[in-house]
Structure formats: structure tokens, C-alpha cells
Write a protein that holds these residues in place. Structure first.
Motif, PDB file in Angstrom:
ATOM      1  N   LYS A  21       0.893  -1.238  -0.045  1.00 32.32           N
ATOM      2  CA  LYS A  21       0.022  -0.057  -0.072  1.00 32.32           C
ATOM      3  C   LYS A  21       0.897   1.304   0.079  1.00 32.32           C
ATOM      4  O   LYS A  21       0.528   2.116  -0.505  1.00 32.32           O
ATOM      5  N   VAL A  22       1.810   1.306   0.725  1.00 31.98           N
ATOM      6  CA  VAL A  22       2.840   2.445   0.856  1.00 31.98           C
ATOM      7  C   VAL A  22       3.361   2.641  -0.533  1.00 31.98           C
ATOM      8  O   VAL A  22       3.535   3.727  -0.984  1.00 31.98           O
ATOM      9  N   LEU A  23       3.990   1.199  -1.209  1.00 35.91           N
ATOM     10  CA  LEU A  23       4.673   1.798  -2.374  1.00 35.91           C
ATOM     11  C   LEU A  23       3.646   1.831  -3.518  1.00 35.91           C
ATOM     12  O   LEU A  23       3.901   2.567  -4.535  1.00 35.91           O
ATOM     13  N   GLY A  24       2.535   1.563  -3.440  1.00 42.58           N
ATOM     14  CA  GLY A  24       1.494   1.637  -4.613  1.00 42.58           C
ATOM     15  C   GLY A  24       0.675   0.374  -4.745  1.00 42.58           C
ATOM     16  O   GLY A  24       0.220  -0.087  -3.936  1.00 42.58           O
ATOM     17  N   HIS A  25       1.151  -0.180  -5.986  1.00 43.62           N
ATOM     18  CA  HIS A  25       0.137  -1.347  -6.377  1.00 43.62           C
ATOM     19  C   HIS A  25       1.288  -2.300  -6.904  1.00 43.62           C
ATOM     20  O   HIS A  25       2.413  -2.068  -7.492  1.00 43.62           O
ATOM     21  N   THR A  26       0.873  -3.655  -7.018  1.00 39.74           N
ATOM     22  CA  THR A  26       1.334  -4.816  -7.561  1.00 39.74           C
ATOM     23  C   THR A  26       0.751  -5.488  -8.677  1.00 39.74           C
ATOM     24  O   THR A  26      -0.513  -5.256  -8.585  1.00 39.74           O
ATOM     25  N   CYS A  27       1.357  -5.930  -9.436  1.00 40.75           N
ATOM     26  CA  CYS A  27       0.805  -6.519 -10.695  1.00 40.75           C
ATOM     27  C   CYS A  27      -0.116  -7.649 -10.170  1.00 40.75           C
ATOM     28  O   CYS A  27       0.335  -8.441  -9.628  1.00 40.75           O
ATOM     29  N   GLU A  28      -1.285  -7.784 -10.977  1.00 43.18           N
ATOM     30  CA  GLU A  28      -2.268  -8.629 -10.665  1.00 43.18           C
ATOM     31  C   GLU A  28      -1.878 -10.005 -11.344  1.00 43.18           C
ATOM     32  O   GLU A  28      -2.573 -11.006 -11.127  1.00 43.18           O
ATOM     33  N   ARG A  29      -1.136  -9.888 -12.106  1.00 46.92           N
ATOM     34  CA  ARG A  29      -0.944 -11.277 -12.919  1.00 46.92           C
ATOM     35  C   ARG A  29      -0.447 -12.251 -11.914  1.00 46.92           C
ATOM     36  O   ARG A  29       0.473 -12.071 -11.236  1.00 46.92           O
ATOM     37  N   ASP A  30      -1.026 -13.719 -11.901  1.00 46.52           N
ATOM     38  CA  ASP A  30      -0.508 -14.514 -11.092  1.00 46.52           C
ATOM     39  C   ASP A  30       0.767 -14.807 -11.206  1.00 46.52           C
ATOM     40  O   ASP A  30       1.532 -15.038 -12.137  1.00 46.52           O
ATOM     41  N   GLY A  31       1.489 -14.933 -10.166  1.00 44.13           N
ATOM     42  CA  GLY A  31       2.992 -15.308  -9.985  1.00 44.13           C
ATOM     43  C   GLY A  31       3.881 -14.048 -10.345  1.00 44.13           C
ATOM     44  O   GLY A  31       5.031 -14.406 -10.336  1.00 44.13           O
ATOM     45  N   CYS A  32       3.405 -12.832 -10.821  1.00 45.95           N
ATOM     46  CA  CYS A  32       4.253 -11.783 -11.014  1.00 45.95           C
ATOM     47  C   CYS A  32       4.721 -10.956  -9.960  1.00 45.95           C
ATOM     48  O   CYS A  32       5.749 -11.002  -9.436  1.00 45.95           O
ATOM     49  N   GLY A  33       3.807 -10.274  -9.252  1.00 47.50           N
ATOM     50  CA  GLY A  33       4.017  -9.463  -8.189  1.00 47.50           C
ATOM     51  C   GLY A  33       5.080  -8.208  -8.344  1.00 47.50           C
ATOM     52  O   GLY A  33       5.457  -7.580  -7.162  1.00 47.50           O
ATOM     53  N   LYS A  34       5.397  -7.775  -9.470  1.00 46.03           N
ATOM     54  CA  LYS A  34       6.198  -6.732  -9.792  1.00 46.03           C
ATOM     55  C   LYS A  34       5.157  -5.571  -9.332  1.00 46.03           C
ATOM     56  O   LYS A  34       4.051  -5.612  -9.113  1.00 46.03           O
ATOM     57  N   VAL A  35       5.915  -4.281  -8.855  1.00 44.02           N
ATOM     58  CA  VAL A  35       5.315  -2.955  -8.769  1.00 44.02           C
ATOM     59  C   VAL A  35       4.644  -2.613  -9.975  1.00 44.02           C
ATOM     60  O   VAL A  35       5.124  -2.633 -11.273  1.00 44.02           O
ATOM     61  N   ALA A  36       3.357  -2.280  -9.970  1.00 41.11           N
ATOM     62  CA  ALA A  36       2.434  -2.088 -11.188  1.00 41.11           C
ATOM     63  C   ALA A  36       2.352  -0.538 -11.220  1.00 41.11           C
ATOM     64  O   ALA A  36       2.015   0.198 -10.515  1.00 41.11           O
ATOM     65  N   GLY A  37       2.777  -0.177 -12.387  1.00 41.59           N
ATOM     66  CA  GLY A  37       2.891   1.519 -12.818  1.00 41.59           C
ATOM     67  C   GLY A  37       1.463   1.878 -13.653  1.00 41.59           C
ATOM     68  O   GLY A  37       1.344   2.877 -13.857  1.00 41.59           O
ATOM     69  N   TRP A  38       0.927   0.645 -14.095  1.00 44.33           N
ATOM     70  CA  TRP A  38      -0.389   0.848 -14.942  1.00 44.33           C
ATOM     71  C   TRP A  38      -1.675   0.581 -14.111  1.00 44.33           C
ATOM     72  O   TRP A  38      -1.843  -0.589 -13.945  1.00 44.33           O
ATOM     73  N   GLY A  39      -2.403   1.423 -13.868  1.00 43.47           N
ATOM     74  CA  GLY A  39      -3.803   1.105 -13.333  1.00 43.47           C
ATOM     75  C   GLY A  39      -4.912   0.976 -14.292  1.00 43.47           C
ATOM     76  O   GLY A  39      -4.728   2.127 -15.272  1.00 43.47           O
ATOM     77  N   PHE A  40      -5.926   0.402 -14.362  1.00 38.70           N
ATOM     78  CA  PHE A  40      -7.046   0.193 -15.302  1.00 38.70           C
ATOM     79  C   PHE A  40      -8.241   0.433 -14.336  1.00 38.70           C
ATOM     80  O   PHE A  40      -8.561  -0.592 -13.673  1.00 38.70           O
ATOM     81  N   ALA A  41      -9.176   1.160 -14.619  1.00 39.01           N
ATOM     82  CA  ALA A  41     -10.273   1.294 -13.740  1.00 39.01           C
ATOM     83  C   ALA A  41     -11.483   1.859 -14.642  1.00 39.01           C
ATOM     84  O   ALA A  41     -11.321   2.842 -15.257  1.00 39.01           O
ATOM     85  N   ARG A  42     -12.665   1.331 -14.545  1.00 44.29           N
ATOM     86  CA  ARG A  42     -13.909   2.139 -14.838  1.00 44.29           C
ATOM     87  C   ARG A  42     -14.511   2.866 -13.993  1.00 44.29           C
ATOM     88  O   ARG A  42     -14.424   2.466 -12.717  1.00 44.29           O
ATOM     89  N   PRO A  43     -15.336   3.738 -14.112  1.00 46.68           N
ATOM     90  CA  PRO A  43     -16.096   4.420 -13.016  1.00 46.68           C
ATOM     91  C   PRO A  43     -16.856   3.409 -12.238  1.00 46.68           C
ATOM     92  O   PRO A  43     -17.650   2.700 -12.887  1.00 46.68           O
ATOM     93  N   ARG A  44     -16.914   3.834 -10.802  1.00 50.44           N
ATOM     94  CA  ARG A  44     -17.526   2.805  -9.937  1.00 50.44           C
ATOM     95  C   ARG A  44     -17.142   1.455  -9.911  1.00 50.44           C
ATOM     96  O   ARG A  44     -17.646   0.473  -9.450  1.00 50.44           O
TER      97      ARG A  44
END
Ligand SMILES: [Zn+2]
Length: 62
Positions: A21-44
């Protein structure tokens, strides 16, 4: 494995989540776990995060 080791492993999980949480986000791909710099979201909708390598996976959430 001893009971003590199992308890320690369980105790580490929330601490790791907090650090993410402090660092930001991690990749959601199974087994990856890298710091995620790309966020994808639709409203709500909940946002989804992926690293540089797997950012293509996020297109499905847009
Ligand atoms: Zn990734």
C-alpha cells in the motif's frame, strides 16, 4: 515445519500488504508481483493494476 514457523508466515502476510500500500500497487498477473505502474479502472469499478510487461492484461478492464 514447526508451529512457530507457520505462525510467523501467517503474521507476515498483512505486513507485506501494508508495505505494498505504501509503495503503490503490484501486478495482478498470477505469479508476477512486480510493482505495477499501470492502473486500469472504469467509473465505480475497482481498479486493476499491472506492471509494464503485463499492462496489456488491463485492457479487458477498460
Ligand atoms: Zn506483471
Amino acid at each position: 515445519m514447526s508451529d512457530e514457523a507457520a505462525r510467523l508466515a501467517e503474521g507476515m502476510t498483512p505486513a507485506q500488504r501494508d508495505r505494498v500500500k505504501v509503495l503503490g500497487h503490484t501486478c495482478e498477473r498470477d505469479g508476477c508481483g512486480k510493482v505495477a505502474g499501470w492502473g486500469f479502472a472504469r467509473p465505480r469499478r475497482e481498479s486493476h493494476w499491472f506492471c509494464y510487461e503485463h499492462r496489456g492484461d488491463g485492457d479487458q478492464y477498460l
